[in-house]
Each structure stands twice: as C-alpha cells, then as structure tokens.
Motif scaffolding. Sequence first.
Motif, PDB file in Angstrom:
ATOM      1  N   THR A 254      20.304  37.399 -87.370  1.00 16.28           N
ATOM      2  CA  THR A 254      20.625  36.103 -86.762  1.00 16.28           C
ATOM      3  C   THR A 254      21.210  36.308 -85.370  1.00 16.28           C
ATOM      4  O   THR A 254      21.850  37.314 -85.089  1.00 16.28           O
ATOM      5  CB  THR A 254      21.625  35.311 -87.616  1.00 16.28           C
ATOM      6  N   GLY A 255      20.929  35.343 -84.504  1.00 11.76           N
ATOM      7  CA  GLY A 255      21.397  35.430 -83.127  1.00 11.76           C
ATOM      8  C   GLY A 255      22.626  34.574 -82.912  1.00 11.76           C
ATOM      9  O   GLY A 255      23.457  34.426 -83.803  1.00 11.76           O
ATOM     10  N   THR A 256      22.704  33.977 -81.745  1.00  8.75           N
ATOM     11  CA  THR A 256      23.872  33.158 -81.431  1.00  8.75           C
ATOM     12  C   THR A 256      23.707  31.767 -82.038  1.00  8.75           C
ATOM     13  O   THR A 256      22.616  31.375 -82.427  1.00  8.75           O
ATOM     14  CB  THR A 256      24.000  32.994 -79.904  1.00  8.75           C
ATOM     15  N   ALA A 257      24.816  31.049 -82.079  1.00  5.75           N
ATOM     16  CA  ALA A 257      24.773  29.707 -82.656  1.00  5.75           C
ATOM     17  C   ALA A 257      23.950  28.787 -81.770  1.00  5.75           C
ATOM     18  O   ALA A 257      24.202  28.668 -80.573  1.00  5.75           O
ATOM     19  CB  ALA A 257      26.192  29.164 -82.807  1.00  5.75           C
ATOM     20  N   LEU A 258      22.932  28.160 -82.344  1.00  2.00           N
ATOM     21  CA  LEU A 258      22.079  27.241 -81.576  1.00  2.00           C
ATOM     22  C   LEU A 258      22.536  25.802 -81.740  1.00  2.00           C
ATOM     23  O   LEU A 258      22.617  25.055 -80.784  1.00  2.00           O
ATOM     24  CB  LEU A 258      20.632  27.348 -82.078  1.00  2.00           C
ATOM     25  N   LEU A 259      22.800  25.419 -82.980  1.00  2.00           N
ATOM     26  CA  LEU A 259      23.275  24.062 -83.233  1.00  2.00           C
ATOM     27  C   LEU A 259      24.758  24.128 -83.574  1.00  2.00           C
ATOM     28  O   LEU A 259      25.162  24.851 -84.472  1.00  2.00           O
ATOM     29  CB  LEU A 259      22.504  23.436 -84.398  1.00  2.00           C
ATOM     30  N   LYS A 260      25.540  23.362 -82.811  1.00  2.00           N
ATOM     31  CA  LYS A 260      26.983  23.348 -83.081  1.00  2.00           C
ATOM     32  C   LYS A 260      27.431  21.916 -83.284  1.00  2.00           C
ATOM     33  O   LYS A 260      27.367  21.102 -82.364  1.00  2.00           O
ATOM     34  CB  LYS A 260      27.755  23.952 -81.906  1.00  2.00           C
ATOM     35  N   VAL A 261      27.883  21.635 -84.466  1.00  2.00           N
ATOM     36  CA  VAL A 261      28.338  20.287 -84.797  1.00  2.00           C
ATOM     37  C   VAL A 261      29.835  20.380 -85.062  1.00  2.00           C
ATOM     38  O   VAL A 261      30.271  21.227 -85.834  1.00  2.00           O
ATOM     39  CB  VAL A 261      27.602  19.771 -86.050  1.00  2.00           C
ATOM     40  N   GLU A 262      30.603  19.534 -84.380  1.00  2.00           N
ATOM     41  CA  GLU A 262      32.055  19.643 -84.506  1.00  2.00           C
ATOM     42  C   GLU A 262      32.708  18.304 -84.767  1.00  2.00           C
ATOM     43  O   GLU A 262      32.545  17.361 -84.001  1.00  2.00           O
ATOM     44  CB  GLU A 262      32.638  20.201 -83.201  1.00  2.00           C
ATOM     45  N   GLY A 263      33.420  18.242 -85.870  1.00  2.00           N
ATOM     46  CA  GLY A 263      34.241  17.067 -86.177  1.00  2.00           C
ATOM     47  C   GLY A 263      33.467  15.766 -86.225  1.00  2.00           C
ATOM     48  O   GLY A 263      34.010  14.695 -85.940  1.00  2.00           O
ATOM     49  N   GLY A 330      15.453  20.250 -77.820  1.00  2.00           N
ATOM     50  CA  GLY A 330      14.710  21.065 -78.777  1.00  2.00           C
ATOM     51  C   GLY A 330      15.016  20.795 -80.237  1.00  2.00           C
ATOM     52  O   GLY A 330      14.675  21.579 -81.105  1.00  2.00           O
ATOM     53  N   ILE A 331      15.654  19.651 -80.527  1.00  2.00           N
ATOM     54  CA  ILE A 331      15.914  19.309 -81.930  1.00  2.00           C
ATOM     55  C   ILE A 331      14.747  18.502 -82.486  1.00  2.00           C
ATOM     56  O   ILE A 331      14.215  17.622 -81.807  1.00  2.00           O
ATOM     57  CB  ILE A 331      17.202  18.466 -82.096  1.00  2.00           C
ATOM     58  N   GLY A 332      14.356  18.805 -83.678  1.00  2.00           N
ATOM     59  CA  GLY A 332      13.344  18.020 -84.374  1.00  2.00           C
ATOM     60  C   GLY A 332      13.856  17.601 -85.738  1.00  2.00           C
ATOM     61  O   GLY A 332      14.677  18.291 -86.329  1.00  2.00           O
ATOM     62  N   THR A 415       9.946  23.455 -81.394  1.00  2.06           N
ATOM     63  CA  THR A 415      11.278  23.023 -81.770  1.00  2.06           C
ATOM     64  C   THR A 415      12.203  24.229 -81.945  1.00  2.06           C
ATOM     65  O   THR A 415      11.837  25.208 -82.574  1.00  2.06           O
ATOM     66  CB  THR A 415      11.175  22.225 -83.075  1.00  2.06           C
ATOM     67  N   ARG A 416      13.408  24.118 -81.382  1.00  4.43           N
ATOM     68  CA  ARG A 416      14.365  25.229 -81.497  1.00  4.43           C
ATOM     69  C   ARG A 416      15.337  25.024 -82.645  1.00  4.43           C
ATOM     70  O   ARG A 416      15.867  25.950 -83.221  1.00  4.43           O
ATOM     71  CB  ARG A 416      15.144  25.390 -80.192  1.00  4.43           C
TER      72      ARG A 416
END
Length: 512
Positions: A254-263, A330-332, A415-416
């Motif tokens: 796994t690489g770096t965080a692509l999707l970050k959802v916070e609070g 890039g979100i699907g 899509t990423r």
Amino acid sequence: MSNADELLRIEGIRKTFPGVVALDGVDFDLRRGEVHVLLGENGAGKSTLIKMLSGAYTPDAGRILADGREVRIGGAQDSERLGIATIYQEFNLVPDLTVAENIFLGRQPRRFGMIDRKRMEADAEVLLARVGVDVSPRARVRELGIARLQMVEIAKALSLDARVLIMDEPTAVLTSEEVDRLFAIVRRLRAEGVGIVFITHHLEEIAALGDRVTVIRDGRSVGQVPASTPEDELVRLMVGRSIEQQYPRERPETGTALLKVEGLTRDGVFHDVSFEVRAGEVVGIAGLVGAGRTEVARAVFGADPYDAGSVRVGDVPLRRHDVNAAMAAGIGLVPEDRKGQGLVLDASVEENLGLVTLRSATRAGLVDLKRQREAAARIAGQLGVRMAGLGQHVRTLSGGNQQKVVIGKWLLADTRVLILDEPTRGIDVGAKVEIYQLVNELTAQGAAVLMISSDLPEVLGMSDRVLVMAQGRIAGELAAGDATQDAVMALAVSTPAGSTNHSNGTEAPGGH
Ligand SMILES: Nc1ncnc2c1ncn2[C@@H]1O[C@H](COP(=O)(O)OP(=O)(O)OP(=O)(O)O)[C@@H](O)[C@H]1O
Ligand SMILES: [Mg+2]
C-alpha cells in the motif's frame, strides 16, 4: 407424481429480441406446493422466462400449459386469471399511492359507486398481517424501504389468491433478518399448496428454501436437479466450469493515503466519521442497514451535503456537496441504486460507459469518439457484459449486466478512489469473481477502493481492513486477519461511544 400436482409446464420456449436470442428452447415445470429455483448467469434468460408467464412477453415458439391444458398468456390479465402473481426484479408499485391503493389497484372495493376506502384499508390490513409486515395501509409507497415494498408486493399477490407466485431475485436487496422473514412467508405459502418460482444468485438460499432447481444457460435449460445439490455442482452447471477461488485477493504494497475523511458529520445521520484509504488498499465498510454507510459514501462523493468535517483526495480538500469537484479529483461512486443514480436507462451501453470520461473530455475540449468506442468495447468485454452490441439500450440489459455497466463507467474514467456501494448485488457467482479481479487490477494500478457491502463473506474476503459502522458512527476497525463474521456483527450491533442510545438493534428501512 400425479399430473394433478402440475400447475404449469413450459416446453421449448423461444424468444428473440433484435440481435439477441434470449430464450432458445427452455423446458420447465412447476408443481403445487414446491419452491422451484431458476438458476443462471446474468443474462441467461431467467427474467425473460418468467415474463412469458406474467404476460409481459409472448413466446416466439413453444408451449405453455396450465393444469395440463395449453394456454396463451397474452397479457397481465390472462396471467392473473390463471392465478399467477409476479414480483419483478424491479418493483411495480406506484410510489405516490398508498399501500392499500397499490394492493387493490384497479380492483378497489366500491360502495354506491365510490371507492370504499374503509373496506379497502381493512382488507389490506388483513393481508399485511398475513405477510407479517408492520406497515400502515395508509402509508405512501414512496416512504417505504425496499424490504417493506416487497412485503407489500407479496400482500398484493395474496390478495389475488395466487396459485403460482413468481419472485425474481427477491432477496437481492434484503438484510438477513428480512430474508428470514421472507422465507417464513414463502414456506407458509408452499404449505398451503402455492407453487413458487424463485430466482436468486445466492446459492446458499437454494438448499435452505428450494425443492427443485432448473438451470438456464444461454437461453437453454441445461439441467434440472434437486435443491440439495452441492453448491459447486450448481456453479458448474450454471457457468459451465468450476470456480477455484471465490475471493481472489492480490494486493500491492500500500502507498500513501489517497482518501482522507476527517470528522465527517451530518446532523442526525452520521457523526465524526474519520478514516483513510491508501493507494492499493481495499477498505470495507460493514454494518446493518440504516447504520449510515450509504449516507457517508454519498457525502464523500459530494452527492449529499454534510455539516462538519472534511474530505481530501491526496492533499486536495474537496468542496462540500460538489460531485464535479469529487469527480475531478478522481473519486467515483457505484451507487446501491443503479437504476436511480447509476445509469441513463434510455441511452446505449456505450453512452453509459462513456458518461464520466465524456464529461471530462468535453471539458478539456476534445472528444475522441473512436477511442471512446474502443475503450467502451474493451471494458465491456473485460466485464463480460452480455449485450447485442454497444448500441443496446441499458434498459433492456439484464439486471446484473446493468450493474456491470455502472462499474465499467468508473473503470474507464481512470478513477483513483472508487467507492462501491453493494457492488455485487444481483451479480452471478462467476461475474462476481470478475468484478473482484477488476478491483484487484485497480488497486494494482494504485487506486484506493472503499467497499460497502452487506454481504459479509464478500467484505471479509476482499477487504484489507474492515470498518464497522453502527448508528451513524464508526464502531470499530478490524484488520483482515481479525475480521470474522462474529467480530463484525458484535460491532455492528454495538452502541459506539458518543452515541445516544435509543435505536440500538433496530433497523431503519433500507436506502433509497
Ligand atoms: N426488451 C429487450 N430487448 C432486448 N434485449 C432484451 C430485452 N429483454 C431482455 N433482453 C436480453 O435478453 C437476455 C436475457 O435477459 P434476462 O433479463 O432474461 O436475463 P436474466 O437471466 O434475468 O439475468 P440477471 O441475472 O442479470 O437478471 C439478455 O441478453 C438481455 O439483454
Ligand atoms: Mg433477471
């Protein structure tokens, strides 16, 4: 077995549509007091077959016999007269009418020439009680969740005193509790002598509920076996080969965080939801219906607003409630309701596949239609979309093939971050594996995948990490190795810290 038990017999039925032979010689028979399962891949012809019995289509060739006599079913009324009630893959209720009005549509009891509402509602109440569903006859159908809609459809079938009940994938959209309730009703009807035609892609339901199975492949009946037939044998009959690995999982580093959802918070719906999905990773979200999973997915995609928190793709913060911004980043999203949100039904397969790509391409000022077509053909082939050609309207694809088109659309769009909401609903066992392989390919290319699913074996089989939601909060996270059905369920029914405990264990009606 005496002939007296035979309700229906179908012999050598054929049906073609422009460019497609949907049924190419199907034999089938139904006895009193049995559950006869129709099994076959997406596009095999199951729905088309039952539409011959409901009068929606008439066969090009072949015979239908009811009680030993040849009949012609030219329309819904003929079907009804023969005591056949059908619950379609797509429901047939009128959203703006009440439950009682839907049940008695066209047959409302009258008094002095006026519709006798009181009687209609009282009669509806009796039928609904027989089905065991807690819904008011005065409720509007629009307000009901999917499980309740289905119960209303069954109540309607009961009101017709059906001797034959046809159910096209009734369990595809139900939670396991709702499935149990449905099975109880079906068993009761069977005991009363009703003959039931049952279509499902969930193999475990066959032994649990069925008596006989007719397998359809490429529009032909290829076998009739007892429902106790082992699953792998059923699969072999259905797809013509055996399936080695149901949940193929090959993941890159796994690489770096692509999707970050916070609070992320939407008052009254979900609260303080935080998580990340890394490049090359599949994160599953499990939970009961009503836990808020779909709502979070829609907020992340910008389809719904939220009140607090943030969504970032890489380091780019996304504007709230802005689907275009999400797509540009890039979100699907493959939504749970493909008919309502995923597809343009009266457009072709090619147009639907190109929806996302076309949008970004025209924005850049150029559309290479030839390349577009080639790409569409490639992805349709990869997904095994069964169709007459790229020009076929999506409306006339089989249910499972429509779902493949929704997924293909995002695959085409590079899509990423792909969010899948119940991605394999209505998908046959073989095609499921193909979709999982595509998920693997996506992650291999460095995409991040967030997968919501009520199919626990699927979440457990495909996810690297599983988030469990309960009452609008993340109740816990399990690593692939620790995620068992029991562990997930324990979290799913828990009361997460910070929530006000008033609805623990009760399920809100399903999504949209
Ligand atoms: N009205 C129509 N016009 C053109 N083709 C059609 C029409 N209805 C069905 N078909 C085609 O007939 C074939 C059989 O479709 P059908 O809906 O019966 O499959 P199914 O077995 O029910 O599949 P699923 O499991 O995906 O629901 C498919 O190739 C479909 O595209
Ligand atoms: Mg179908």
